[in-house]
Design a protein around this motif. Sequence first.
Motif, short mmCIF file in Angstrom:
data_model
loop_
_atom_site.label_atom_id
_atom_site.label_comp_id
_atom_site.label_asym_id
_atom_site.label_seq_id
_atom_site.Cartn_x
_atom_site.Cartn_y
_atom_site.Cartn_z
N ALA A 1 0.85 -1.18 0.00
CA ALA A 1 0.00 0.00 0.00
C ALA A 1 0.88 1.23 0.00
CB ALA A 1 -0.91 0.01 1.23
N LYS A 2 0.60 2.16 -0.92
CA LYS A 2 1.45 3.34 -1.04
C LYS A 2 0.67 4.45 -1.73
CE LYS A 2 4.39 0.86 -3.38
NZ LYS A 2 5.58 0.44 -4.15
N PRO A 3 1.10 5.69 -1.58
CA PRO A 3 0.46 6.78 -2.32
C PRO A 3 0.91 6.79 -3.76
CG PRO A 3 2.23 7.63 -0.94
CD PRO A 3 2.11 6.16 -0.62
N GLY A 4 0.09 7.41 -4.61
CA GLY A 4 0.41 7.51 -6.02
C GLY A 4 -0.49 8.53 -6.68
N THR A 5 -0.49 8.53 -8.00
CA THR A 5 -1.37 9.42 -8.76
C THR A 5 -1.98 8.65 -9.91
OG1 THR A 5 0.44 10.18 -10.17
CG2 THR A 5 -0.02 11.48 -8.19
N VAL A 6 -3.06 9.20 -10.44
CA VAL A 6 -3.70 8.63 -11.62
C VAL A 6 -4.06 9.78 -12.55
CG1 VAL A 6 -6.00 8.70 -10.58
CG2 VAL A 6 -5.55 7.11 -12.44
N VAL A 7 -3.87 9.56 -13.85
CA VAL A 7 -4.22 10.55 -14.86
C VAL A 7 -5.57 10.18 -15.43
CG1 VAL A 7 -3.57 11.61 -17.07
CG2 VAL A 7 -1.79 10.97 -15.41
N LEU A 8 -6.48 11.14 -15.39
CA LEU A 8 -7.86 10.89 -15.81
C LEU A 8 -8.21 11.75 -17.00
CD1 LEU A 8 -9.49 10.80 -12.28
CD2 LEU A 8 -9.03 8.84 -13.76
N PRO A 9 -9.10 11.28 -17.86
CA PRO A 9 -9.46 12.05 -19.06
C PRO A 9 -10.02 13.42 -18.69
CG PRO A 9 -10.29 9.82 -19.23
CD PRO A 9 -9.78 9.98 -17.84
N GLY A 10 -9.44 14.46 -19.29
CA GLY A 10 -9.94 15.81 -19.08
C GLY A 10 -9.45 16.48 -17.83
N ALA A 11 -8.77 15.74 -16.92
CA ALA A 11 -8.29 16.34 -15.69
C ALA A 11 -7.09 17.24 -15.98
CB ALA A 11 -7.91 15.27 -14.67
N SER A 12 -7.04 18.38 -15.31
CA SER A 12 -5.95 19.32 -15.58
C SER A 12 -4.64 18.87 -14.98
CB SER A 12 -6.32 20.70 -15.02
OG SER A 12 -6.52 20.61 -13.61
N ALA A 13 -4.66 17.93 -14.05
CA ALA A 13 -3.44 17.46 -13.40
C ALA A 13 -3.69 16.06 -12.85
CB ALA A 13 -3.03 18.42 -12.28
N PRO A 14 -2.62 15.28 -12.64
CA PRO A 14 -2.82 13.96 -12.03
C PRO A 14 -3.51 14.07 -10.67
CG PRO A 14 -0.61 14.17 -12.93
CD PRO A 14 -1.21 15.54 -13.00
N VAL A 15 -4.32 13.07 -10.36
CA VAL A 15 -5.09 13.06 -9.12
C VAL A 15 -4.40 12.13 -8.13
CG1 VAL A 15 -7.31 12.52 -8.08
CG2 VAL A 15 -7.21 13.52 -10.38
N PRO A 16 -4.16 12.58 -6.89
CA PRO A 16 -3.53 11.69 -5.91
C PRO A 16 -4.44 10.54 -5.51
CG PRO A 16 -4.15 13.79 -4.92
CD PRO A 16 -4.40 13.93 -6.38
N ILE A 17 -3.83 9.39 -5.24
CA ILE A 17 -4.56 8.20 -4.79
C ILE A 17 -3.74 7.51 -3.71
CG2 ILE A 17 -5.63 7.81 -7.06
CD1 ILE A 17 -3.50 5.49 -7.38
N TRP A 18 -4.39 6.58 -3.01
CA TRP A 18 -3.69 5.54 -2.24
C TRP A 18 -4.07 4.23 -2.91
CZ3 TRP A 18 -5.98 7.56 2.99
CH2 TRP A 18 -5.37 8.77 3.32
N GLY A 19 -3.08 3.43 -3.28
CA GLY A 19 -3.39 2.20 -3.98
C GLY A 19 -2.46 1.06 -3.56
N PHE A 20 -2.75 -0.11 -4.10
CA PHE A 20 -1.90 -1.29 -3.86
C PHE A 20 -1.00 -1.50 -5.08
CE2 PHE A 20 -5.64 -2.53 -1.18
CZ PHE A 20 -4.98 -2.53 0.03
N ALA A 21 0.17 -2.06 -4.82
CA ALA A 21 1.10 -2.47 -5.88
C ALA A 21 1.49 -3.92 -5.65
CB ALA A 21 2.33 -1.56 -5.88
N GLY A 22 1.97 -4.58 -6.75
CA GLY A 22 2.35 -5.98 -6.64
C GLY A 22 3.75 -6.19 -6.14
N THR A 23 4.59 -5.14 -6.16
CA THR A 23 5.95 -5.22 -5.64
C THR A 23 6.27 -3.96 -4.89
OG1 THR A 23 7.04 -4.21 -7.55
CG2 THR A 23 6.63 -6.60 -7.67
#
Length: 985
Positions: A67-89
């Motif tokens: 579990a770690k913080p990250g960002t996601v790029v969404l259609p039409g968004a002016s900037a990446p949006v912060p998220i908390w998500g899971f990773a496999g490594t």
Amino acid sequence: MRSTRTRRLLAGVAAAVLAFGPAPAPPATAPTGRAATLAGDPAPPQGVLPQTGCRLGDGTATCDVWAKPGTVVLPGASAPVPIWGFAGTDTAPATVPGPVLVVDQGQRVTVTVHNGLADALSLAFPAVTGLAPDRAGAPPGGTRGYTFTATRPGTYLYEAGHTALGARQVAMGLVGALVVRAPAVGGRPSAYGDAASVYDDEAVLVLTELDPAFNAAPLSYDLRAYAPKYRLINGKAFPETDVVATDVGRRVLLRYVAAGVQPHPMTLFGLDQAIVGQDARPAAYPEAAVTVPLQPGQAVDAVVAVPAGPDGRRFALAESGGQLNNAGQRYGTTVTGVSPQQAFGGMLTFLDTNPPADGGDHVGPTAGNVRAAPNPASVRDTVTVTADFTDARNGNSVVDRAEAVLDDLRIAEGTGLAFTGAAFGAGPTVTGATATLPADLLTTLTQGRHTIWVRGHDAAGNWGVVGSTTLNLAVTGAVTTGVTLTPTPTPGTGDITIAASADDSGLGGTVTAAEYFVDTTGDNGTGTPLIVANPGAAATGESGSIPAVVAAALAEGRHTVLVHTRDSFGLWGPYATADLVVDRTVPTLLSGAVDPAATDGRKGSASDPTDLRVNAAFTDPTAGGVHSVVSAAEGFLDVAGADGTGFTFVALDGSFNGATENTYGLLPLTELTGLTDGAHQVLVHARDSAGNWGPLAPVTFTLDRTGPVVTAVTATPNPTAGAATLTLSATATDAASAVTAAEWYEGADPGVGHGHPMTVAGTAVTATVALNGFGAGNRTLRVRARDALGNWGTAGAVTVAVEPPNAIFADGFTTGTGAWSRVVGTVSSGTGQLVAGTVGYVVDDTPAAERTVHTRADVVLGTFNPQTAVVTVEQLTNASGAAVAVVQYRRNGTTNQFRLGLLRPAGWTYTGWVAANGGTVRLDWVSATAGSATLKVGAVTVGTLTGDTSGYPVEAAALGLVARTAATTGSLSFDNYASTRYTAP
């Protein structure tokens, strides 16, 4: 047949595919069928899920998620949006959702979470049995393991668990899917190990939502305001969503996981979905459905059979009950005269029977970090648009150009305002590219917000998804709102206060000045200035006044006050107006009445017994084409006071809000104390909403606390000369109200209302007075009357020389005993006679201090047997009820005997017993110093007794079995009773 709603949505989805650009069609010479691809050779069907997320051992599966913080790029968004998500490594970036964990049925599974967040984190597996909720979790930087046996095959949700921030962690993206594989059936994969759930291709569809406002401040955001702007399938929104690759004649297993906080009905257009399991529990019978309803936290497995037919078909899979857009993006503008249209996005993908081969680039660059400067801007400015473009996520092609479109996105691609930048054509990412909106374009726009759309183009020929920013354009000055005038309506006799609000915050300027005009406007800056509360603020209040001298010069009627504001761009804003009503016409009284109209000071109205109710209707006439409303009313008792100091009136309908009002006021009866009797008035008037008080108008009532005056009391005949009755007459007058009742009495006053009633006709009162109850001599008869208010007056009197009539009383018992004054004991009169068997008798109270009494009565002994008793059959009594003369009967052997008893000062004396068998009994009695009593029974004179009887005037006579000394049998009968004064009856 599909419903109308489904048909409309399908049409909309088709439109969305067109709007965002499907892959180019094959050349006309290209082969058809499987070889006719959308872009090169087709990719193979999707097949089964690869083994991901876990390491399988001998009966075990070991899984790790970071579990770690990250960002996601969404259609039409002016900037990446912060998220908390899971990773496999530990080195991989966080994603939403996390990696799919795939294990086999029966394995002992251990999932370890590595917490790279700043707060404690646990995991929850809602459909897995045997795991207790973990409220502690892994600390920041720590780990926590969860072990269970994968007993049941199917699809599961895993998510952030039950720690204090668990709900916020889920909303930030800490979710994923767990798949437990069942054994194959006949060599084919199966969701639940049965033939109904076998499949060829499978896809996990994790459904989530995202609210950028929440993600920007997840620890402080009020979750009650959570409102997702994006809806994602496996972390992507259309048009970036991945298709499900399949082919005709194949079965597709769709593993839905509703990992968000909202329900999502997923509809597959053109095909049915067979629900084979829910929350890892197989369905007894697969249920066919076009739409699969998914509640938050639910996992559903559905199998879709793709029918035979031509290749290349796409079947839309969309959230039919949600919002198929990305943050409400629209294209189009009112500049072109066409309303803006909504751009499709959200939870939308396709089952594709002919997807392009892996490695092809069919998605254009993503636009982001879009901004405009200056912003806000005025029509005097030139606006520069800056944006970044990248194809690194979509195909890694070179970004070769980009363009900006103002408001109307439907114009042809490639015809917008071109971006410039050195990086175009050099690689998959361009940052800081700029485009210019010229001033001549801005002057064609309306005041307010406009959308600047940007899109990039790559070397593979794809236009990308649009990004956007909002430009606040000032065409006119600040907006003025909420203009209020106090007072309005006004009589024009004082200053009128003006208040308003000004706001330029929507355009980015500040408020610098304000002014007003009355009725007509002049050049900007030539009006009467208003005071700006906070000069230089984006929003502020404004105030000022119209002087009394100006108001006084205005004609009656409606006027308009116009206010506008200048901003820091030097632009004057549009006028805001308020009506000013000048009213100098006063309200008048339509009608009024006091309830009750006359009072004795003790009786109020029926609705308010302790008050006089003053009803008054007022109207405010129209003047100058307008009128105020009646806003208040008041009253004064007899003497007027200053306006506004009277007692208050109330609107009958509960509020003063009309040009005509029915009102009432309550005048307490205590206010009448000290007033003289006679006519009084309540002076009433009303005030209108302009403040004008109308003239005082009287509403009258009468105060009457004195009863009628009785005069001219007469009695006829007088002297009565033995008449049986006399006529009593009088005149009763009352200055304030009508005479409603009268009465007479003789002797002691019985109290008002307790005398003998008289007949009232106007002012004349009369009564017929029976004289039997009067003794001889002068008698004073008194008469008094009552008025309509209940006031009794003083009595008038007349002295009557009474000579009572000869007859005192007579009754033949033909109508029972009703003529007698009293019945004592038990008697019967059903045979036309008075019958008594036990002590029972009747009493006549007519005698009045009689000095001579003569009585007669028929006595029938009948079956009566006195035994040994002495029986009193008649007696005369005095005022105290004591007997003064008696007639007694007994039986001596077989002989009936009677005797007479007389009361004298020395006591009783009796005649001897004389034999007599009944018949007419006559008693003559005289009250005198040498008084006497004589008794005769039938033909037998029993005897005479003499003595001093002067102290025993007779007041009553009794007849019947009055008294007895012992028991008797049988009954006596009496009839034809009469009593007189002067001569024997």
